[in-house]
Structures are given as C-alpha cells and as structure tokens.
Write an enzyme that holds these catalytic residues in place. Sequence first.
Site: not given
Ligand SMILES: Nc1nc2c(ncn2[C@@H]2O[C@H](COP(=O)(O)OP(=O)(O)O)[C@@H](O)[C@H]2O)c(=O)[nH]1
Ligand SMILES: Nc1ncnc2c1ncn2[C@@H]1O[C@H](COP(=O)(O)OP(=O)(O)O)[C@@H](O)[C@H]1O
Length: 392
Positions: A173, A266, A277
């Site tokens: 990203r 986001r 998702r």
């Molecule tokens: N099994 C597994 N899942 C992972 C790993 N790294 C990230 N993920 C999961 O993959 C999913 C997608 O991660 P990401 O693309 O960063 O999207 P996000 O969940 O929106 O932050 C999330 O549920 C993460 O917890 C890994 O090393 N192993």
């Molecule tokens: N408690 C909350 N209330 C409102 N917005 C939140 C909260 N926690 C996270 N966010 C926002 O929600 C979006 C997703 O958070 P993020 O940490 O990227 O989620 P994930 O890593 O689980 O995918 C981000 O824009 C973040 O700033």
Amino acid sequence: MGEAPAFYVDDMQRSFSNGVDLKLTGFETATAIGNKTYVIGGNDDPTSNGVRIFDKSTGEWVIPTVLGTKPKALEGHSCLVLNQDKILIIKSNSKSNESVWFLEVDTQFIQDQKRKFDSEVVAWSKGVIGDAERPVVISGPSGVGKGTLINLLMKEFPTKFGFSVSHTTRAPREKEQNRVHYHFTKRSVMEEEIKAGKFLEFAAVHGNLYGTSIEAVDVVADAGKRCILDIDVQGARSVRASSLEAIFIFVCPPSFEELEKRLRARGTETEEQIQKRLRNAKAELEQGNSPGLFDHILVNDDLEACYERLKNILGISKSMNTASKTQIEVFDLPVDLSLSKINENVLINCGPAEQSVVLDLSSMKGGAPGRTRGLNMYAFDPITEGANGCNF
Ligand SMILES: Nc1nc2c(ncn2[C@@H]2O[C@H](COP(=O)(O)OP(=O)(O)O)[C@@H](O)[C@H]2O)c(=O)[nH]1
Ligand SMILES: Nc1ncnc2c1ncn2[C@@H]1O[C@H](COP(=O)(O)OP(=O)(O)O)[C@@H](O)[C@H]1O
C-alpha cells in the site's frame, strides 16, 4: 559397589560408528542416538547445512532437511544427548547467552515435518536463558484496527515489543515499506521458500499468500523483545499448534457496519477488494469465537479504551517503560569445555570445578521451530550440586 554417580560423561561422541570411520573434518562432532550418528558442525560454508547423518543400519550417509536458524560459525562445540529426540549443543569460546543450541531429531514437530517433506528432517532451536515473555498473536477482520493498536504499543514501548514482519504476495500500500510492514515477495519465490521449510505458518488470505518466517520471530527474540504477530485466523490455528506458546487475541468491531465504514475510510482497497474482505470478515468473526483458539476477545469500539484493555491483557503497567528487565548474568565460556549430566541438568565442565557452569533445564519449554525458552545457567557449586551425587 556404591550407587552410580548421578552424572556421566556422554561417551556417545565418537569418530567411528560401528567400525566405520566417519572421517570427521574440522570442528565436526559425532553424536549417536540409536542407529543414527549425527555429525554436527563443519565449516561455515553456506551450502553445508551443518548436519550429516550416518545411518548404521544401512551404512549410508543422509543429508537431512535442516529447519530453523542454525548457529553461525559452529566451530568449537560440545554435544550431549538429552533424550531420544534432542541433542544439546554448547558453543565453545562464546558468550553464555549465545552458547546454547538444540538439534531436534525426533520431536513431534520433526515427525510432522518428516511426513510433510517425506525425508529425514532435523531442526535447530536456539536456547534462550531466562523466561522470554510469550509472543502475542493478534487476529481480526480487515479494517478492525489491528495495525492501529499494534502501532500504539510499538510507539509507547519501543524497547519491549518487536513486530514479526510477515511475507506477503500482496502489493504494498502507499507508505508501506518493504521489510518494515511486510517482506513483499513474488508468489513463485514464496512458494519455494514454503517448500524449503522457512515458514512457521502461512495461509492464503483475501487472494494473496501471507506467512510468518521462523526468522521473523527469531529476529525479535534475539533483540530481547516480545514478539507481536498480526496474522489471520488460519495462521493463529497453526501457531496454536506449534511450540511458540503465544497469547492469542481476537479483535472485533463494535458492529459490521462500523467495520465497513473503517475499511472504506482507510481508502487502501479497491471496491472489489473491499467486497472480498467484507465477505471474508463474516467468516473470520465466526472463527474468532471458536472455542480454545483465542484467549481474549477485544472489541475495538473506542480506540483509547480498547488500547488500555489490550495493555491490561498483556500485563503492562504505566511504569513498564522505566522498569528494567531482570538482568541475566552473561559470562564467557572457554575454548575447551565438555558436557555431562548432573541429575536433571547439564554440567558444562570448564576446567576446575569452581569454573564450571550448570545449565538448568528444569523449566525448559518451547522448541523448534521457535526458541527453547525458560533455561537457566549458573556457576557450579561443588558443595551443593556435588552433594547431589557428583563425585569429583
Ligand atoms: N496467516 C497469516 N496471516 C497474515 C500474516 N500477515 C498478515 N496476515 C493477515 O492477512 C490479512 C490481510 O492483511 P493485510 O493485507 O495487511 O490487510 P489488513 O487486515 O486490512 O491490515 C490480515 O488478517 C492479517 O492478519 C501472516 O504472516 N500469516
Ligand atoms: N477504534 C477505532 N475507531 C475508529 N476508527 C478506527 C479505530 N481503530 C482503527 N480505526 C481506523 O480504522 C481503519 C483500519 O484500521 P487498521 O489498523 O488499518 O485495521 P487492520 O490492521 O485490522 O486492517 C484505519 O483507518 C484506522 O485509523
């Protein structure tokens, strides 16, 4: 005849096996368990995987698949058979906290890998003196706030926590940096590395591959930090089945509508990715409640309140930043040392008895593919330890 002493010098190290000269080279040692003799060490040539096996029953040499992070420059070292599935290796001429290694040859983890690789497998596990705190697995649907909560922890406690940098085939990203947020990897490369046993766990998530390499966790442990893994539910199941002994936390949104709102706000996914998702989120939220999988469920409603709850779960007090961790005494081990068993522990013979060291295995836990933790090491006291049956 008096009772046999409670210790004996391991006579399993020999350069012959059943009359066959193993032709040990350089710093290699030979340690026999049953029909197999494990020849360990040798030069630090990256192509040599540091372990050869001579199978007495076939008279053949076997080069095993070697998992885990092997010790660098395993030159002078001494070995001791701990039991039928584990060899202790102590590196000579090294710092005590860098000296303890285990070669697992038939633990449950090895047996599972042998079936997967359909070949001979061994795994290295580095010994950790002291009781490193349990790693933390944080899971939850995309957009729930995992990354936000983890960033708050890492910012407030930079010396206490380390993030396990996963591998992924997903594109970075905006603002995501390679080797910081992820190791962004080609699918073909990642598939090869999975086959090579590089990963503690991996999963297909939202159409991409994600995986936690053994090294990603080791790097954090070696920095003396508590490891945080942000992984999906499938990954959590794999880690739960491994020897990592983590704490498992599932983060869920106050409502599905709020989850969608955050994911959209986001602004990192296309409409098609958002839909995918959100579809997956429904299944993940169900999985989050699977009995015995997660130790804690955290509702991320108000961010600050949720963050406080997370810190409570992790036993973090306000003063944590200043509280110094219990210092582990580190000492130098000599070039010449040998190992012997002393009751349930191991005596590292460093010359005169008073210079020797006891490796206390009584609280040993964990193991490959992670670290072997809970070890203790202290100066040998001939009076107390000797009274338990060591007749010097
Ligand atoms: N099994 C597994 N899942 C992972 C790993 N790294 C990230 N993920 C999961 O993959 C999913 C997608 O991660 P990401 O693309 O960063 O999207 P996000 O969940 O929106 O932050 C999330 O549920 C993460 O917890 C890994 O090393 N192993
Ligand atoms: N408690 C909350 N209330 C409102 N917005 C939140 C909260 N926690 C996270 N966010 C926002 O929600 C979006 C997703 O958070 P993020 O940490 O990227 O989620 P994930 O890593 O689980 O995918 C981000 O824009 C973040 O700033």
